[in-house]
Design a protein around this motif. Structure first.
Motif, short mmCIF file in Angstrom:
data_model
loop_
_atom_site.label_atom_id
_atom_site.label_comp_id
_atom_site.label_asym_id
_atom_site.label_seq_id
_atom_site.Cartn_x
_atom_site.Cartn_y
_atom_site.Cartn_z
N ASP A 114 17.25 34.25 6.18
CA ASP A 114 16.24 35.05 7.08
C ASP A 114 14.91 35.29 6.55
O ASP A 114 14.62 35.81 5.54
CB ASP A 114 16.91 36.52 7.21
N PRO A 115 14.01 34.77 7.28
CA PRO A 115 12.70 34.93 6.92
C PRO A 115 11.99 36.26 6.49
O PRO A 115 11.25 36.37 5.71
CB PRO A 115 11.87 34.09 7.80
N LEU A 116 12.54 37.10 7.31
CA LEU A 116 11.86 38.45 7.26
C LEU A 116 12.87 39.28 5.96
O LEU A 116 12.10 40.25 5.36
CB LEU A 116 12.26 39.35 8.26
N GLN A 117 14.18 38.92 5.93
CA GLN A 117 14.84 39.78 4.87
C GLN A 117 15.09 39.19 3.65
O GLN A 117 15.37 40.06 2.63
CB GLN A 117 16.04 39.92 5.59
N ASP A 118 15.06 37.78 3.43
CA ASP A 118 15.54 37.15 2.14
C ASP A 118 14.36 36.83 1.25
O ASP A 118 14.77 36.20 0.32
CB ASP A 118 16.36 35.84 2.61
N PHE A 119 13.50 37.18 1.67
CA PHE A 119 12.05 36.78 0.61
C PHE A 119 11.06 37.91 0.58
O PHE A 119 10.99 38.76 1.62
CB PHE A 119 11.40 35.58 1.13
N THR A 120 10.14 37.80 -0.47
CA THR A 120 9.14 38.83 -0.69
C THR A 120 8.09 38.16 -0.23
O THR A 120 7.60 37.27 -0.71
CB THR A 120 9.11 39.40 -1.92
N HIS A 121 7.21 38.69 0.95
CA HIS A 121 6.06 38.14 1.45
C HIS A 121 4.85 38.29 0.51
O HIS A 121 4.68 39.35 -0.05
CB HIS A 121 5.80 38.54 2.56
N ILE A 122 4.14 37.39 -0.02
CA ILE A 122 2.79 37.64 -0.96
C ILE A 122 1.61 37.68 0.27
O ILE A 122 0.53 38.48 -0.14
CB ILE A 122 2.78 36.41 -1.76
N GLY A 123 1.70 36.69 1.13
CA GLY A 123 0.45 36.77 2.09
C GLY A 123 0.15 35.34 2.71
O GLY A 123 0.40 34.40 2.09
N ILE A 124 -0.38 35.51 3.80
CA ILE A 124 -1.13 34.15 4.41
C ILE A 124 -2.52 34.01 3.96
O ILE A 124 -3.52 34.81 3.83
CB ILE A 124 -1.06 34.57 5.92
N PHE A 125 -2.88 32.83 3.41
CA PHE A 125 -4.20 32.79 3.02
C PHE A 125 -5.05 31.47 3.88
O PHE A 125 -6.30 31.69 3.58
CB PHE A 125 -3.96 32.18 1.54
N TRP A 126 -4.49 30.76 4.55
CA TRP A 126 -5.48 29.93 5.33
C TRP A 126 -4.76 29.48 6.65
O TRP A 126 -3.43 29.44 6.80
CB TRP A 126 -6.13 28.79 4.59
N ARG A 127 -5.55 29.18 7.63
CA ARG A 127 -5.09 28.94 8.90
C ARG A 127 -5.54 27.48 9.55
O ARG A 127 -6.64 27.09 8.99
CB ARG A 127 -5.25 29.91 10.00
N GLY A 128 -4.83 27.02 10.36
CA GLY A 128 -5.23 25.59 10.66
C GLY A 128 -5.29 25.64 12.33
O GLY A 128 -4.37 25.42 12.85
N PRO A 129 -6.24 25.66 13.07
CA PRO A 129 -6.47 25.68 14.24
C PRO A 129 -6.13 24.15 14.91
O PRO A 129 -5.97 23.00 14.23
CB PRO A 129 -8.14 25.87 15.05
N GLN A 130 -5.53 24.27 16.26
CA GLN A 130 -4.95 22.84 16.70
C GLN A 130 -6.08 22.56 17.62
O GLN A 130 -6.58 23.55 18.49
CB GLN A 130 -3.70 23.01 17.38
N LEU A 131 -6.38 21.38 17.84
CA LEU A 131 -7.50 20.72 18.54
C LEU A 131 -6.77 19.64 19.77
O LEU A 131 -5.95 19.01 19.52
CB LEU A 131 -8.42 19.80 17.79
#
Length: 325
Positions: A114-131
């Motif tokens: 479960d991505p929400l329950q089974d890990f400790t989130h550290i952060g989102i650091f960069w994003r990639g727009p789609q063109l």
């Protein structure tokens, strides 16, 4: 009775203080040995290149080697399953993409975590727009012209992506649902979709910015719109979908997670040092030159993003009947 109760309360308070002290003490000495970063992508891929650049800066800042270990396969599930078996001490973490955390719960049957329950989130650091781009020979030079052509010829225009369940596939299906148009999906293997767009084999292409930039500058592709909330410095004249009235077309993203139970103080130190690494002028300049956005965020913001995106992508996957390859 009162004496017994007082003894229990004192013991509990000492236990809590010891636990807090352990976390804070660990953070003060962390890291005392090399850090391993698991990656569910192949060595030499674009995300792998970004990670290795961050790892080098991150390692120099903390005074310890940061080792990247590639564990590709099963839509990134193998890397996260490997992470789960490691102790929650911050010395093994994983780079994750939006697809692993927000899309896989809807795309993959029998998810082992479960991505929400089974890990400790550290952060989102960069994003990639789609063109979204059109081939030079396509009968559209703007998003409005494209939508008009698609409505006039439902199912006849074709768009290419890097494969079923790829970011381009997901975002184009999201666009189709939002705009109410029917465009045929042609899946390719990797960069072959860009080649098909340049040759005119397909009329449309939904892909990251970097693979398309040389072809746009050569006049072989016509950029129509970019996802995300802002225009890009490398394509300042290309509007966002949001500007053009199509709301909610977001971006891909990359972040980091640790095993569940990693102490908050260690997570804070990891977030702080990773933030410094991606915020360096060299990394930011290189990222923006490829059409990526450096967006270091908090653990709490990452959790909120995943929680919000899971139902969003579930609707797209189910309505478009997307199946992984």
């Amino acid at each position: 009775m009162n004496r017994l109760r007082r003894s229990i309360l004192i013991s509990a308070a000492l236990g809590i203080a010891a636990a807090l002290g352990t976390g804070e003490g660990l953070a003060q000495t962390f890291p005392a040995r090399p850090i391993k970063v698991l990656a569910g992508v192949a060595a030499g891929s674009s995300p792998d290149g970004v990670l290795r650049q961050v790892a080098q800066t991150f390692g120099a800042a903390v005074g310890q080697p940061v080792v990247v270990e590639n564990r590709p396969g099963a839509n990134g599930i193998l890397a996260l399953e490997a992470l789960k078996s490691n102790p929650p001490d911050g010395y093994t973490i994983a780079m994750v993409a939006f697809s692993q955390m927000s899309v896989n719960p809807s795309l993959v049957t029998a998810m082992p975590h479960d991505p929400l329950q089974d890990f400790t989130h550290i952060g989102i650091f960069w994003r990639g727009p789609q063109l979204l781009s059109a081939s030079a020979s396509a009968p559209a030079s703007s998003l409005s012209e494209l939508l008009a052509a698609a409505r006039a010829r439902p199912g006849l225009l074709r768009y290419g992506t890097a494969g079923n369940g790829s970011p381009g596939h997901l975002f184009m299906e999201q666009l189709k649902l939002a705009a109410g148009v029917d465009v045929q999906h042609i899946p390719y293997k990797g960069p072959a979709a860009v080649v098909a767009g340049v040759s005119g084999e397909i009329e449309l292409l939904m892909e990251g910015v970097s693979p398309q930039l040389p072809q746009i500058r050569a006049g072989k592709l016509k950029p129509l719109a970019v996802s995300g909330s802002q225009r890009l410095g490398v394509l300042p004249d290309v509007p966002t979908f949001d500007e053009l009235g199509i709301k909610g077309i977001g971006t891909v993203w990359l972040g980091f997670v640790a095993p569940r139970g990693t102490p908050a103080a260690v997570v804070a130190r990891l977030n702080q040092e990773l933030r410094r690494a991606v915020d360096s002028p060299e990394f930011r300049s290189a990222s923006e030159g490829f059409g990526r956005l450096v967006t270091p965020g908090t653990p709490e913001a990452m959790t909120a993003t995943i929680r919000d995106e899971i139902p969003l992508w579930r609707e797209v996957v189910q309505r478009a009947q997307i199946k992984p390859e």
